[in-house]
Design an enzyme around this catalytic site. Structure first.
Site, PDB file in Angstrom:
ATOM      1  N   CYS A  35       0.823  -1.211   0.000  1.00  0.00           N
ATOM      2  CA  CYS A  35       0.000   0.000   0.000  1.00  0.00           C
ATOM      3  C   CYS A  35       0.857   1.262   0.000  1.00  0.00           C
ATOM      4  O   CYS A  35       0.355   2.347  -0.234  1.00  0.00           O
ATOM      5  CB  CYS A  35      -0.946   0.012   1.193  1.00  0.00           C
ATOM      6  SG  CYS A  35      -0.102   0.087   2.777  1.00  0.00           S
ATOM      7  N   CYS A 104      -2.600  -2.882   8.732  1.00  0.00           N
ATOM      8  CA  CYS A 104      -2.265  -1.530   9.196  1.00  0.00           C
ATOM      9  C   CYS A 104      -1.790  -1.589  10.648  1.00  0.00           C
ATOM     10  O   CYS A 104      -0.862  -0.866  11.032  1.00  0.00           O
ATOM     11  CB  CYS A 104      -3.471  -0.609   9.070  1.00  0.00           C
ATOM     12  SG  CYS A 104      -4.352  -0.794   7.498  1.00  0.00           S
TER      13      CYS A 104
HETATM   14 FE1  FES Z   1      -1.600   0.313   4.236  1.00  0.00          FE
HETATM   15 FE2  FES Z   1      -3.425   0.841   6.021  1.00  0.00          FE
HETATM   16  S1  FES Z   1      -3.715   0.552   3.902  1.00  0.00           S
HETATM   17  S2  FES Z   1      -1.298   0.631   6.330  1.00  0.00           S
END
Ligand code: FES
Length: 132
Positions: A35, A104
């Site tokens: 991400c 996360c």
């Molecule tokens: Fe990557 Fe939350 S989407 S840390």
């Protein structure tokens, strides 16, 4: 049902312990390649107690809430407790995260681990104490 708990929203909107500690005893930075989110954790440690902790998170709301909650959970606690903090405990303290957002909270666990590793690199004698 709301996707995010009240606690997640609260820590996302009013994150605790945001910032930098100058002269920190340990600094750790981790990221999630998928991400692209990044989390940096600063620790001030005295007599094996986390005297202060601050974070900077460039990331999603769950990552910000997780880092905020993680700092609250370890502030004022012994180093051994900080070292044992799991992402699951962080997510539970937030009254849960959606499954696809659990990674996360992993960033928060890893950021603390990384900052502690840095602390032990700077203070190898402490590591020795720990292993005894
Ligand atoms: Fe990557 Fe939350 S989407 S840390």
């Amino acid at each position: 049902m709301a996707l995010y708990s009240e606690k997640v929203m609260d820590h996302f909107r009013n994150p605790r312990n945001v910032g930098v500690i100058e002269n920190a005893d340990g600094v750790g930075e981790v990221g999630n390649a998928k991400c692209g989110d990044i989390m940096k954790m600063y620790l001030k440690i005295e007599n094996d107690i986390i005297e202060d902790v601050k974070f900077e998170t460039f990331g999603c709301g769950s990552a910000i809430a997780s880092s905020s909650m993680a700092t609250e959970l370890i502030k004022g606690r012994p180093v051994s407790e900080a070292a044992a903090l799991t992402n699951k405990a962080v997510a539970e303290a937030l009254d849960g995260l959606p499954d696809y957002k659990m990674h996360c909270s992993v960033l928060a666990e890893e950021a603390i681990q990384s900052a502690l590793e840095n602390y032990y690199e700077r203070h190898p004698e402490k590591k020795k104490d720990k292993e005894v």
